[in-house]
Design an enzyme around this catalytic site. Structure first.
Site, PDB file in Angstrom:
ATOM      1  N   LYS A  27      -1.428  10.845   5.822  1.00 53.61           N
ATOM      2  CA  LYS A  27      -2.343  10.029   5.029  1.00 53.61           C
ATOM      3  C   LYS A  27      -3.573   9.629   5.837  1.00 53.61           C
ATOM      4  O   LYS A  27      -4.709   9.713   5.345  1.00 53.61           O
ATOM      5  CB  LYS A  27      -1.615   8.780   4.516  1.00 53.61           C
ATOM      6  CG  LYS A  27      -2.450   7.921   3.565  1.00 53.61           C
ATOM      7  CD  LYS A  27      -1.561   7.089   2.657  1.00 53.61           C
ATOM      8  CE  LYS A  27      -0.926   5.924   3.361  1.00 53.61           C
ATOM      9  NZ  LYS A  27      -1.833   4.752   3.457  1.00 53.61           N
ATOM     10  N   SER A  28      -3.382   9.190   7.069  1.00 52.32           N
ATOM     11  CA  SER A  28      -4.515   8.762   7.899  1.00 52.32           C
ATOM     12  C   SER A  28      -5.495   9.907   8.130  1.00 52.32           C
ATOM     13  O   SER A  28      -6.715   9.736   8.023  1.00 52.32           O
ATOM     14  CB  SER A  28      -4.016   8.233   9.252  1.00 52.32           C
ATOM     15  OG  SER A  28      -3.253   7.062   9.089  1.00 52.32           O
ATOM     16  N   SER A 176      -6.171  -2.557  15.582  1.00 54.91           N
ATOM     17  CA  SER A 176      -6.375  -2.072  14.213  1.00 54.91           C
ATOM     18  C   SER A 176      -7.177  -0.782  14.225  1.00 54.91           C
ATOM     19  O   SER A 176      -8.374  -0.787  14.527  1.00 54.91           O
ATOM     20  CB  SER A 176      -7.095  -3.118  13.353  1.00 54.91           C
ATOM     21  OG  SER A 176      -7.423  -2.580  12.089  1.00 54.91           O
ATOM     22  N   ASP A 329       3.596   1.017  10.573  1.00 51.62           N
ATOM     23  CA  ASP A 329       3.971   1.319   9.196  1.00 51.62           C
ATOM     24  C   ASP A 329       5.449   1.665   9.050  1.00 51.62           C
ATOM     25  O   ASP A 329       5.956   1.752   7.925  1.00 51.62           O
ATOM     26  CB  ASP A 329       3.130   2.477   8.653  1.00 51.62           C
ATOM     27  CG  ASP A 329       1.694   2.074   8.393  1.00 51.62           C
ATOM     28  OD1 ASP A 329       1.458   0.893   8.067  1.00 51.62           O
ATOM     29  OD2 ASP A 329       0.800   2.927   8.525  1.00 51.62           O
ATOM     30  N   ARG A 360       5.600  -7.637   4.433  1.00 50.69           N
ATOM     31  CA  ARG A 360       6.725  -6.728   4.646  1.00 50.69           C
ATOM     32  C   ARG A 360       7.904  -7.382   5.364  1.00 50.69           C
ATOM     33  O   ARG A 360       9.050  -6.977   5.156  1.00 50.69           O
ATOM     34  CB  ARG A 360       6.249  -5.470   5.390  1.00 50.69           C
ATOM     35  CG  ARG A 360       5.440  -4.551   4.488  1.00 50.69           C
ATOM     36  CD  ARG A 360       4.964  -3.293   5.175  1.00 50.69           C
ATOM     37  NE  ARG A 360       4.325  -2.405   4.195  1.00 50.69           N
ATOM     38  CZ  ARG A 360       3.540  -1.391   4.505  1.00 50.69           C
ATOM     39  NH1 ARG A 360       3.291  -1.119   5.779  1.00 50.69           N
ATOM     40  NH2 ARG A 360       3.016  -0.641   3.559  1.00 50.69           N
ATOM     41  N   ARG A 409       6.099   1.479   0.976  1.00 51.89           N
ATOM     42  CA  ARG A 409       7.028   1.610   2.094  1.00 51.89           C
ATOM     43  C   ARG A 409       8.277   0.738   1.899  1.00 51.89           C
ATOM     44  O   ARG A 409       9.361   1.101   2.367  1.00 51.89           O
ATOM     45  CB  ARG A 409       6.323   1.300   3.413  1.00 51.89           C
ATOM     46  CG  ARG A 409       5.151   2.248   3.666  1.00 51.89           C
ATOM     47  CD  ARG A 409       4.723   2.314   5.101  1.00 51.89           C
ATOM     48  NE  ARG A 409       3.418   2.943   5.221  1.00 51.89           N
ATOM     49  CZ  ARG A 409       3.208   4.264   5.232  1.00 51.89           C
ATOM     50  NH1 ARG A 409       4.223   5.096   5.122  1.00 51.89           N
ATOM     51  NH2 ARG A 409       1.977   4.744   5.346  1.00 51.89           N
TER      52      ARG A 409
END
Length: 449
Positions: A27-28, A176, A329, A360, A409
Site C-alpha cells: 500500500k505504501s 512518521s 501497522d 487500536r 486492520r
C-alpha cells in the site's frame, strides 16, 4: 469509497492452513508510485499496484488535478504532468478512509499554486492532521482545518499552496513516514534544499523511489545518529517502470494465522521485506515463530522474498519500544499472536496506535477481552497473558460479536483470531478491509480448504 452499510462476517476454527499464495501490492509503495509518476515528465507504468480503496482514492485525486491515469490488465499507465504541472481540482477530494492519501497529497499541493479541500469518512475525519499542517505551514501553505472539541485539526480541511514555497529544515518530533513524505513532496517544487532530520528511522520508500525517479536527494547520518535527508527542489522526475511487491503488512495477517493454527505450513510469495517494515517478522521469530525468507532478491530498489511460515508454539516476550516504527501497522495482529502464546507479552511506546483509523489499543483490548484474554491496557501499550496455545474461549458468550471500529486492520486481526477460537466469532463490519486487502476473506478460506 467505503460503504455506509455494515457487512458482518463470521470466522470459525480452522484446520491447517496450507499452500502457496501471494498478497496484494504494498500500500505504501502503491501510493507513492502513483504520486511520483504523476510528477514525472512522460509516461510511467506500474504493475502489481494495490487496487484497494485507499490507493484508488489517491488515483482519483490525481485525476482531479489533471493527471491522466489508465489501466489495462494488471498494468497502470500514468501520464505525468511534471513537477509544478498540477491543475486546480473543481471539487473536494474525497479521501475515504485513507490517511496516507490525505497527508501525502497535502504535501503535494502545498508547493503548487492551487488549492483543494479534503474530505473523508467518519473514521478519517477523526484523525489529527496537525503534525502535517505544522511543517507545511512553515513552507508557506495556508491550511484551514476543522477544530475538534479537544483542539485537534481534522478533516474537512483546505490547503492553499504557495509557489514558490519556502525551503525548510525540519526535525521530525515524532516518527512518521507520512509527515516525512509530505515534506519531501512539498520540497519537490520548492527552490533550494529541503532538509529533514529523522531521529528515529521510519519506512524509507519515498527516499528510495525518489532516487529511482532521478531526484537530487541524499541521505546521511549526522553526529548524533539521526538520518538527514536533503532534497534539492524544482526537480525534474523521469518516468519509470515500477513493479510493486506484495505488502508485508497484509502478509502479516496470513503469517500469524499460519503460526497459531496447528499443522499449518504456507509460503507467501513476492513480499517486500524492507528493513523499515519487517519488525513484526523479527519479533515473531523471537517469540519462537518458524519463519524463513527464501529466494531473496531486489525489485525496483526494494528487497523482496518469499516468506515460509509453519505453525509454532509461541512464547510471550517484552517487545522493545524502539522497534515500533518498523511494525506500527502490525501491532493489532501481533496482539492476536500474543493472545495464543505461552506467557506474557508486553508492548510499550505505542501512543501512535491511538490516532490510527481507530484507537487500536482500545479496540484490540475490548475485542480480546470478549474472547476471554487476560490483558492490561496501558496508555502506550498492552500487556497480554497468552493462552498457552489453547483456543480462545469466547469469554462470557459462546459466540463473540467483535466491533471493527471502521478499521481494516482490526477487522483482519479478529478474522485471524476467529481461526483459533472454540466456537468462532462474528465481526460487525468486514467492509473496511477493502481499503487495503481486497479478497482477504477468500484467501483465508482458500488456505484452509
Amino acid at each position: 469509497m467505503t460503504s455506509n452499510s455494515q457487512t458482518p462476517a463470521t470466522f470459525k476454527p480452522s484446520g491447517p492452513l496450507a499452500g502457496k499464495i501471494s498478497v496484494p501490492g504494498d500500500k505504501s509503495i502503491s501510493h507513492r508510485a502513483l504520486i511520483f509518476s504523476a510528477l514525472a515528465v512522460g509516461k510511467s507504468q506500474i504493475t502489481g499496484l494495490l487496487e484497494g480503496e485507499d490507493v484508488l482514492a489517491t488515483a482519483d485525486a490525481l485525476r482531479a488535478m489533471g493527471v491522466k491515469i489508465d489501466k489495462k490488465g494488471d498494468a497502470w499507465t500514468v501520464y505525468g504532468v511534471g513537477v509544478g504541472g498540477l491543475m486546480q481540482p473543481t471539487n473536494a477530494l474525497d479521501m475515504g478512509n485513507s490517511g496516507t492519501s490525505t497527508r501525502l497529497l497535502m504535501g503535494l499541493i502545498a508547493s503548487h499554486g492551487i488549492s483543494a479541500t479534503f474530505t473523508g469518512d467518519a473514521s478519517l475525519s477523526k484523525r489529527p492532521m496537525g503534525r502535517v499542517i505544522e511543517p507545511l505551514s512553515q513552507m508557506g501553505a495556508d491550511i484551514r482545518a476543522r477544530e475538534t472539541s479537544d483542539h485537534k485539526a481534522c478533516l474537512p480541511l483546505s490547503v492553499t499552496g504557495t509557489c514558490p514555497a519556502v525551503p525548510l529544515e525540519y526535525r521530525l518530533p515524532v516518527a512518521s513516514a507520512q509527515v516525512k513524505s509530505a515534506i519531501l513532496l512539498a520540497g519537490l517544487n520548492t527552490p533550494g534544499i529541503t532538509r529533514i532530520i529523522e531521529p528515529v528511522l521510519t519506512r524509507d520508500h519515498s527516499e528510495t523511489m525518489l532516487k529511482g525517479f532521478g531526484a537530487d536527494i541524499t541521505v546521511e547520518t549526522n553526529a548524533e545518529g539521526s538520518r538527514v535527508i536533503s532534497l534539492t527542489g524544482e526537480a525534474e522526475l523521469m518516468p519509470q517502470k515500477i513493479k510493486v511487491p506484495g505488502d508485508p503488512s497484509s502478509a502479516a495477517f496470513l503469517a500469524v494465522a499460519a503460526l497459531i493454527v496447528p499443522g499449518s505450513d504456507i509460503i507467501i510469495e513476492n513480499v517486500g521485506i524492507n528493513p523499515t517494515r519487517a519488525g513484526l517478522y523479527e519479533i515473531l521469530q523471537q517469540m519462537g515463530g518458524d519463519i524463513s525468507f527464501e529466494n531473496d532478491r531486489t525489485v525496483g530498489g526494494e528487497p523482496v522474498a518469499d516468506i515460509h511460515i509453519k505453525h509454532s508454539a509461541l512464547t510471550g516476550i517484552d517487545v522493545p519500544a524502539n522497534i515500533a516504527p518498523s511494525m506500527i501497522d502490525e501491532f493489532p495482529i501481533l496482539f492476536v499472536a500474543a493472545a495464543i502464546a505461552n506467557g506474557t507479552t508486553k508492548t510499550r511506546g505505542l501512543h501512535e496506535l491511538r490516532v490510527k483509523e481507530s484507537d487500536r489499543l482500545s479496540q484490540m483490548a475490548k475485542g480480546l477481552e470478549l474472547l476471554g484474554v487476560e490483558l492490561t491496557e496501558k496508555e502506550d501499550g498492552l500487556i497480554i497473558e497468552g493462552s498457552g496455545g489453547k483456543p480462545l474461549s469466547g469469554g462470557r458468550t459462546k459466540h463473540a460479536m467483535i466491533e471493527s471500529g471502521l478499521d481494516h486492520r482490526i477487522a483482519m486481526s479478529f478474522a485471524v483470531a476467529g481461526l483459533a477460537t472454540k466456537s468462532g466469532l462474528t465481526i460487525d463490519d468486514i467492509a473496511p478491509v477493502q481499503t487495503s486487502f481486497p479478497g482477504f476473506s477468500d484467501l483465508l478460506t482458500r488456505l484452509a480448504s
